[in-house]
Design a protein around this motif. Structure first.
Motif, PDB file in Angstrom:
ATOM      1  N   MET A 117       0.748  -1.141   0.204  1.00  0.00           N
ATOM      2  CA  MET A 117      -0.126   0.330   0.151  1.00  0.00           C
ATOM      3  C   MET A 117       1.116   0.745   0.119  1.00  0.00           C
ATOM      4  O   MET A 117       0.616   2.057  -0.992  1.00  0.00           O
ATOM      5  N   ASP A 118       2.083   1.438   0.742  1.00  0.00           N
ATOM      6  CA  ASP A 118       2.691   2.281   0.885  1.00  0.00           C
ATOM      7  C   ASP A 118       3.608   2.515  -0.041  1.00  0.00           C
ATOM      8  O   ASP A 118       3.396   3.457  -0.808  1.00  0.00           O
ATOM      9  N   ARG A 119       3.943   1.669  -0.896  1.00  0.00           N
ATOM     10  CA  ARG A 119       4.912   1.516  -2.513  1.00  0.00           C
ATOM     11  C   ARG A 119       3.811   2.306  -3.756  1.00  0.00           C
ATOM     12  O   ARG A 119       3.982   2.908  -3.792  1.00  0.00           O
ATOM     13  N   LYS A 120       2.525   1.655  -3.259  1.00  0.00           N
ATOM     14  CA  LYS A 120       0.841   2.607  -4.044  1.00  0.00           C
ATOM     15  C   LYS A 120       1.217   4.071  -4.088  1.00  0.00           C
ATOM     16  O   LYS A 120       0.781   4.835  -4.753  1.00  0.00           O
ATOM     17  N   ARG A 121       1.339   4.254  -2.806  1.00  0.00           N
ATOM     18  CA  ARG A 121       1.485   5.864  -1.996  1.00  0.00           C
ATOM     19  C   ARG A 121       2.166   6.473  -3.006  1.00  0.00           C
ATOM     20  O   ARG A 121       2.500   7.004  -3.383  1.00  0.00           O
ATOM     21  N   ALA A 122       3.127   5.762  -2.670  1.00  0.00           N
ATOM     22  CA  ALA A 122       4.136   6.337  -3.289  1.00  0.00           C
ATOM     23  C   ALA A 122       4.597   6.953  -4.888  1.00  0.00           C
ATOM     24  O   ALA A 122       5.266   8.026  -5.545  1.00  0.00           O
ATOM     25  N   GLU A 123       4.523   5.284  -5.484  1.00  0.00           N
ATOM     26  CA  GLU A 123       4.248   5.755  -7.025  1.00  0.00           C
ATOM     27  C   GLU A 123       2.968   6.559  -7.191  1.00  0.00           C
ATOM     28  O   GLU A 123       3.648   7.250  -7.846  1.00  0.00           O
ATOM     29  N   ALA A 124       1.736   6.855  -6.466  1.00  0.00           N
ATOM     30  CA  ALA A 124       0.798   8.149  -6.924  1.00  0.00           C
ATOM     31  C   ALA A 124       1.388   9.379  -6.941  1.00  0.00           C
ATOM     32  O   ALA A 124       1.431  10.233  -7.141  1.00  0.00           O
ATOM     33  N   VAL A 125       2.228   9.697  -6.006  1.00  0.00           N
ATOM     34  CA  VAL A 125       2.827  11.024  -5.678  1.00  0.00           C
ATOM     35  C   VAL A 125       4.060  11.007  -6.541  1.00  0.00           C
ATOM     36  O   VAL A 125       3.848  12.449  -7.336  1.00  0.00           O
ATOM     37  N   VAL A 126       4.840   9.950  -6.948  1.00  0.00           N
ATOM     38  CA  VAL A 126       6.056  10.169  -8.146  1.00  0.00           C
ATOM     39  C   VAL A 126       5.025  11.008  -9.805  1.00  0.00           C
ATOM     40  O   VAL A 126       5.274  12.097  -9.926  1.00  0.00           O
ATOM     41  N   TRP A 127       3.863   9.879  -9.754  1.00  0.00           N
ATOM     42  CA  TRP A 127       3.500  10.879 -11.285  1.00  0.00           C
ATOM     43  C   TRP A 127       2.271  10.803 -10.588  1.00  0.00           C
ATOM     44  O   TRP A 127       2.068  12.450 -11.694  1.00  0.00           O
ATOM     45  N   ARG A 128       2.097  11.984  -9.434  1.00  0.00           N
ATOM     46  CA  ARG A 128       1.523  13.479  -9.615  1.00  0.00           C
ATOM     47  C   ARG A 128       2.545  14.829  -9.290  1.00  0.00           C
ATOM     48  O   ARG A 128       2.364  15.080 -10.378  1.00  0.00           O
ATOM     49  N   ASN A 129       3.182  14.410  -9.261  1.00  0.00           N
ATOM     50  CA  ASN A 129       4.826  15.329  -9.200  1.00  0.00           C
ATOM     51  C   ASN A 129       4.643  15.381 -10.624  1.00  0.00           C
ATOM     52  O   ASN A 129       5.955  16.684 -10.747  1.00  0.00           O
ATOM     53  N   ARG A 130       5.150  14.253 -11.865  1.00  0.00           N
ATOM     54  CA  ARG A 130       5.350  14.323 -12.743  1.00  0.00           C
ATOM     55  C   ARG A 130       4.462  15.007 -13.545  1.00  0.00           C
ATOM     56  O   ARG A 130       4.526  16.138 -14.601  1.00  0.00           O
ATOM     57  N   ALA A 131       3.489  14.964 -13.364  1.00  0.00           N
ATOM     58  CA  ALA A 131       1.691  15.526 -14.240  1.00  0.00           C
ATOM     59  C   ALA A 131       2.549  17.200 -13.921  1.00  0.00           C
ATOM     60  O   ALA A 131       1.283  17.648 -14.445  1.00  0.00           O
ATOM     61  N   LEU A 132       2.418  17.427 -12.451  1.00  0.00           N
ATOM     62  CA  LEU A 132       2.538  19.184 -11.811  1.00  0.00           C
ATOM     63  C   LEU A 132       3.105  19.268 -12.956  1.00  0.00           C
ATOM     64  O   LEU A 132       3.991  20.140 -13.631  1.00  0.00           O
ATOM     65  N   LEU A 133       4.739  18.709 -13.615  1.00  0.00           N
ATOM     66  CA  LEU A 133       5.896  19.310 -13.736  1.00  0.00           C
ATOM     67  C   LEU A 133       5.266  19.935 -14.968  1.00  0.00           C
ATOM     68  O   LEU A 133       5.482  20.874 -15.996  1.00  0.00           O
ATOM     69  N   LEU A 134       4.328  18.548 -15.484  1.00  0.00           N
ATOM     70  CA  LEU A 134       4.510  18.834 -17.027  1.00  0.00           C
ATOM     71  C   LEU A 134       3.133  19.517 -16.946  1.00  0.00           C
ATOM     72  O   LEU A 134       3.357  21.192 -18.179  1.00  0.00           O
ATOM     73  N   PHE A 135       1.917  19.933 -16.171  1.00  0.00           N
ATOM     74  CA  PHE A 135       1.520  21.118 -16.487  1.00  0.00           C
ATOM     75  C   PHE A 135       2.038  21.802 -16.360  1.00  0.00           C
ATOM     76  O   PHE A 135       1.585  23.377 -17.364  1.00  0.00           O
ATOM     77  N   ASP A 136       2.773  22.915 -15.639  1.00  0.00           N
ATOM     78  CA  ASP A 136       3.403  24.061 -15.457  1.00  0.00           C
ATOM     79  C   ASP A 136       4.471  24.197 -17.404  1.00  0.00           C
ATOM     80  O   ASP A 136       4.394  25.345 -17.393  1.00  0.00           O
ATOM     81  N   ARG A 137       5.042  23.690 -17.538  1.00  0.00           N
ATOM     82  CA  ARG A 137       5.439  23.318 -18.933  1.00  0.00           C
ATOM     83  C   ARG A 137       5.591  23.649 -19.652  1.00  0.00           C
ATOM     84  O   ARG A 137       5.476  24.139 -20.766  1.00  0.00           O
ATOM     85  N   VAL A 138       4.230  22.985 -19.504  1.00  0.00           N
ATOM     86  CA  VAL A 138       2.771  23.099 -21.704  1.00  0.00           C
ATOM     87  C   VAL A 138       2.986  24.576 -21.701  1.00  0.00           C
ATOM     88  O   VAL A 138       2.668  25.246 -21.196  1.00  0.00           O
ATOM     89  N   SER A 139       2.934  24.682 -23.131  1.00  0.00           N
ATOM     90  CA  SER A 139       2.502  26.406 -23.423  1.00  0.00           C
ATOM     91  C   SER A 139       1.242  26.021 -23.955  1.00  0.00           C
ATOM     92  O   SER A 139       0.901  27.788 -24.251  1.00  0.00           O
TER      93      SER A 139
END
Length: 206
Positions: free
Chosen positions: A1-23
């Protein structure tokens, strides 16, 4: 469960990074249109920063061209329809003028039962200059003469009401006609309403 939560945080951070950089200007709004999150491109269209957009109504930032479009979308969202919605909008350009384009809203949520958020994207179609209205210069006497003419008064009646001579009334009318580019008295009165010198929907004119 902790591993899934950690993976979710990683993907969320990646999505936010993409969200900020998209033109493309993008925002996430609640179902009522209040901005929860906006990327720098969206903030730039509003002449501000992403943080200052939070809580703003997206339909106040970008003015819909047809109110009926918005009403149909609001009804569809109340019924939990999950379609893509498009609204023709215009908004002030950061450097002056006016831009126009289209907002696309996609309902998104983790489950069908949840109240969705809206992923909103802005497509800029073009920009146009906003015509500068002529300076509204009309003194109290001129405004009174215009109101009398709008109510059907003749030159002689307007002269009696204002304490001027007929020549005095004509002098003011000639000055106004030259200032506003009006060809006759009918056009002069119409310009007065258009410029807000006379109040529309009020009788007697004033």
């Amino acid at each position: 469960m902790d591993r899934k939560r950690a993976e979710a945080v990683v993907w969320r951070n990646r999505a936010l990074l993409l969200f900020d950089r998209v033109s493309v200007p993008v925002a996430v709004c609640d179902v009522y249109g209040a901005v929860l999150l906006a990327n720098p491109a969206m903030a730039a269209e509003c002449g501000t920063t992403p943080g200052r957009l939070r809580g703003k109504d997206v339909l106040e930032l970008f003015r819909p061209q047809e109110a009926t479009q918005v009403e149909r979308i609001a009804e569809a969202l109340r019924l939990r329809h999950r379609s893509r919605y498009q609204v023709a909008v215009c908004w002030p350009a950061p450097g002056g003028g006016e831009r126009y384009g289209e907002l696309t809203a996609d309902p998104v949520s983790d489950s069908v039962e949840e109240t969705p958020s809206l992923l909103v994207m802005l497509r800029v179609a073009g920009e146009r200059e906003v015509p500068v209205a002529p300076a509204v210069e009309a003194g109290p006497v001129e405004r009174r003469i215009l109101a009398l003419l709008a109510g059907g008064a003749s030159t002689a009646q307007a002269a009696r009401e204002t304490g001027l001579t007929a020549d005095g009334v004509n002098y003011h009318l000639r000055r106004l006609s030259a200032r506003w580019g009006a060809g006759n008295r009918t056009e002069l009165v119409a310009r007065a309403y258009a410029l807000g010198v006379l109040t529309a929907g009020v009788w007697p004119p004033g």
